[in-house]
Write a protein that holds these residues in place. Sequence first.
Motif, PDB file in Angstrom:
ATOM      1  N   UNK A 211       0.833  -1.211   0.000  1.00 14.84           N
ATOM      2  CA  UNK A 211       0.000   0.000   0.000  1.00 14.84           C
ATOM      3  C   UNK A 211       0.862   1.255   0.000  1.00 14.84           C
ATOM      4  N   UNK A 212       1.942   1.216   0.788  1.00 17.67           N
ATOM      5  CA  UNK A 212       2.834   2.371   0.856  1.00 17.67           C
ATOM      6  C   UNK A 212       3.644   2.550  -0.432  1.00 17.67           C
ATOM      7  N   UNK A 213       3.825   1.459  -1.179  1.00 23.93           N
ATOM      8  CA  UNK A 213       4.648   1.520  -2.382  1.00 23.93           C
ATOM      9  C   UNK A 213       3.863   1.701  -3.663  1.00 23.93           C
ATOM     10  N   UNK A 214       2.553   1.903  -3.572  1.00 22.92           N
ATOM     11  CA  UNK A 214       1.710   2.019  -4.768  1.00 22.92           C
ATOM     12  C   UNK A 214       1.070   3.401  -4.863  1.00 22.92           C
ATOM     13  N   UNK A 215       1.000   3.914  -6.068  1.00 30.31           N
ATOM     14  CA  UNK A 215       0.350   5.212  -6.279  1.00 30.31           C
ATOM     15  C   UNK A 215      -1.159   5.093  -6.118  1.00 30.31           C
ATOM     16  N   UNK A 216      -1.709   4.030  -6.714  1.00 31.81           N
ATOM     17  CA  UNK A 216      -3.156   3.809  -6.671  1.00 31.81           C
ATOM     18  C   UNK A 216      -3.442   2.445  -6.043  1.00 31.81           C
ATOM     19  N   UNK A 217      -4.474   2.386  -5.211  1.00 35.64           N
ATOM     20  CA  UNK A 217      -4.876   1.123  -4.586  1.00 35.64           C
ATOM     21  C   UNK A 217      -6.315   0.824  -4.977  1.00 35.64           C
ATOM     22  N   UNK A 218      -6.540  -0.416  -5.412  1.00 41.55           N
ATOM     23  CA  UNK A 218      -7.815  -0.775  -6.020  1.00 41.55           C
ATOM     24  C   UNK A 218      -8.811  -1.304  -4.992  1.00 41.55           C
ATOM     25  N   UNK A 219      -9.980  -0.714  -4.994  1.00 41.56           N
ATOM     26  CA  UNK A 219     -11.113  -1.220  -4.219  1.00 41.56           C
ATOM     27  C   UNK A 219     -12.028  -1.898  -5.230  1.00 41.56           C
ATOM     28  N   UNK A 220     -12.080  -3.220  -5.177  1.00 40.14           N
ATOM     29  CA  UNK A 220     -12.783  -3.991  -6.203  1.00 40.14           C
ATOM     30  C   UNK A 220     -13.898  -4.797  -5.538  1.00 40.14           C
ATOM     31  N   UNK A 221     -15.097  -4.687  -6.055  1.00 42.73           N
ATOM     32  CA  UNK A 221     -16.240  -5.392  -5.489  1.00 42.73           C
ATOM     33  C   UNK A 221     -15.964  -6.885  -5.381  1.00 42.73           C
ATOM     34  N   UNK A 222     -16.218  -7.424  -4.183  1.00 42.70           N
ATOM     35  CA  UNK A 222     -16.137  -8.858  -3.974  1.00 42.70           C
ATOM     36  C   UNK A 222     -17.529  -9.433  -3.844  1.00 42.70           C
ATOM     37  N   UNK A 223     -17.706 -10.336  -2.885  1.00 42.79           N
ATOM     38  CA  UNK A 223     -19.032 -10.879  -2.618  1.00 42.79           C
ATOM     39  C   UNK A 223     -20.004  -9.757  -2.291  1.00 42.79           C
ATOM     40  N   UNK A 224     -19.518  -8.733  -1.586  1.00 38.79           N
ATOM     41  CA  UNK A 224     -20.282  -7.522  -1.310  1.00 38.79           C
ATOM     42  C   UNK A 224     -19.568  -6.335  -1.936  1.00 38.79           C
ATOM     43  N   UNK A 225     -20.279  -5.229  -2.053  1.00 41.58           N
ATOM     44  CA  UNK A 225     -19.690  -4.032  -2.643  1.00 41.58           C
ATOM     45  C   UNK A 225     -18.674  -3.393  -1.704  1.00 41.58           C
ATOM     46  N   UNK A 226     -18.804  -3.642  -0.409  1.00 39.48           N
ATOM     47  CA  UNK A 226     -17.949  -2.995   0.582  1.00 39.48           C
ATOM     48  C   UNK A 226     -16.771  -3.874   0.990  1.00 39.48           C
ATOM     49  N   UNK A 227     -15.638  -3.244   1.216  1.00 35.20           N
ATOM     50  CA  UNK A 227     -14.482  -3.878   1.854  1.00 35.20           C
ATOM     51  C   UNK A 227     -13.781  -2.784   2.650  1.00 35.20           C
ATOM     52  N   UNK A 228     -12.795  -3.191   3.431  1.00 37.05           N
ATOM     53  CA  UNK A 228     -12.022  -2.207   4.203  1.00 37.05           C
ATOM     54  C   UNK A 228     -10.917  -1.571   3.366  1.00 37.05           C
ATOM     55  N   UNK A 229     -10.847  -1.876   2.083  1.00 35.55           N
ATOM     56  CA  UNK A 229      -9.708  -1.435   1.270  1.00 35.55           C
ATOM     57  C   UNK A 229      -9.670   0.072   1.044  1.00 35.55           C
ATOM     58  N   UNK A 230     -10.824   0.734   0.995  1.00 32.52           N
ATOM     59  CA  UNK A 230     -10.792   2.189   0.834  1.00 32.52           C
ATOM     60  C   UNK A 230     -10.116   2.820   2.047  1.00 32.52           C
ATOM     61  N   UNK A 231     -10.541   2.419   3.240  1.00 34.77           N
ATOM     62  CA  UNK A 231      -9.931   2.960   4.456  1.00 34.77           C
ATOM     63  C   UNK A 231      -8.459   2.571   4.540  1.00 34.77           C
ATOM     64  N   UNK A 232      -8.117   1.348   4.111  1.00 39.95           N
ATOM     65  CA  UNK A 232      -6.713   0.923   4.085  1.00 39.95           C
ATOM     66  C   UNK A 232      -5.903   1.847   3.175  1.00 39.95           C
ATOM     67  N   UNK A 233      -6.435   2.099   1.981  1.00 41.95           N
ATOM     68  CA  UNK A 233      -5.736   2.960   1.021  1.00 41.95           C
ATOM     69  C   UNK A 233      -5.459   4.331   1.623  1.00 41.95           C
ATOM     70  N   UNK A 234      -6.486   4.920   2.212  1.00 45.41           N
ATOM     71  CA  UNK A 234      -6.340   6.261   2.769  1.00 45.41           C
ATOM     72  C   UNK A 234      -5.355   6.277   3.927  1.00 45.41           C
TER      73      UNK A 234
END
Length: 343
Positions: A211-234
């Motif tokens: 996460x620290x080494x990437x310019x963009x981090x992908x939030x991709x729908x899984x079984x549900x539309x929500x994941x913790x990845x947006x908060x992780x990215x930020x």
Amino acid sequence: MNKSFKIYIYPHRRDDPFANALLPVDFEPGGNYASESYFKKVLVQSHFLTNNPSKADLFFLPFSIARLRHDPRVDVGGIPDFIRNYISHIKQNFPYWNRTNGADHFYVACHSAGRSAMEKAEEVMVNAIQVVCSSSYFISAYVAHKDASLPQIWPRKGNPSGVDSLNRKKLAFFAGSMNSPVRLKLLKTWENDSEIFVHFGRLQTPYSDQLLGSKFCLHVKGFEVNTARIADSLYYGCVPIVIANHYDLPFQDILNWKSFSLVVPTLDIPLLKRILQQVSSEEYERLQRNVMKVRKHFMWNLFPVDYDAFYMVMYELWLRRNVVRIPLNSFSHLNPNYTNDSR
């Protein structure tokens, strides 16, 4: 809001058979579904609470979907029955629900089981405010503008080293289970790419390093539309790329998501590299600067800090507080005289 907004929580005794699901947890919440427990734990200690229902703007239904699903007396299959019986109890013993048919009531749920929890209590789904992580326009149980999107946040503390760095070597990053057609399409398209890193399953290197080494981090729908990845990215200073159709983004009534993220339709996954490469250095720097500004809105604190996740959820509720009420004296025959002193 800070001066006037008041919430009444339906009272439950500590010896209630389901106190585990109705009262705040006695530990610091953790894991993917911590948002649900954090909200209740912080709310009961906040200045927004009132013991006087006549002063309340909204009424909180304190059942925990996450706790109920782990209770062997209930389990996932029994949650709809529990909610139906709970609402029946509220209607019979308190006058407040009946004034608005529940329109000034709300509950909070982060686990995906919350979207089916109201199957036998349709009036909750239709009338009450649902503050949920599964906030998709595609789900019939979610009503945009009435309901609110709860951010799914894995609690973390402090600031990682290099969080504000613009010197990130990877163009984009995603790792996770391939539990949806959208994720499978992403993997099939980009698994062998040298700039977009897409990984299935557990990483061999620390998740935080990616996460620290990437310019963009992908939030991709899984079984549900929500994941913790947006908060992780930020949290790690990575610009989120949202690849999920029909997603009511958290705090969308408050934040300008275009200022710190990109939304890419699922159909455009094959064009993902081109889209990201077209983001100029100046535009990326602007997005990343704004990421650093909005990080505080996606953090939970046991003692709330201005503009953190708790205050943002409260503001979403405050925006939805205005409903037409029937005067309480119309229900004078139902006067249980309950207060929240039993919390």
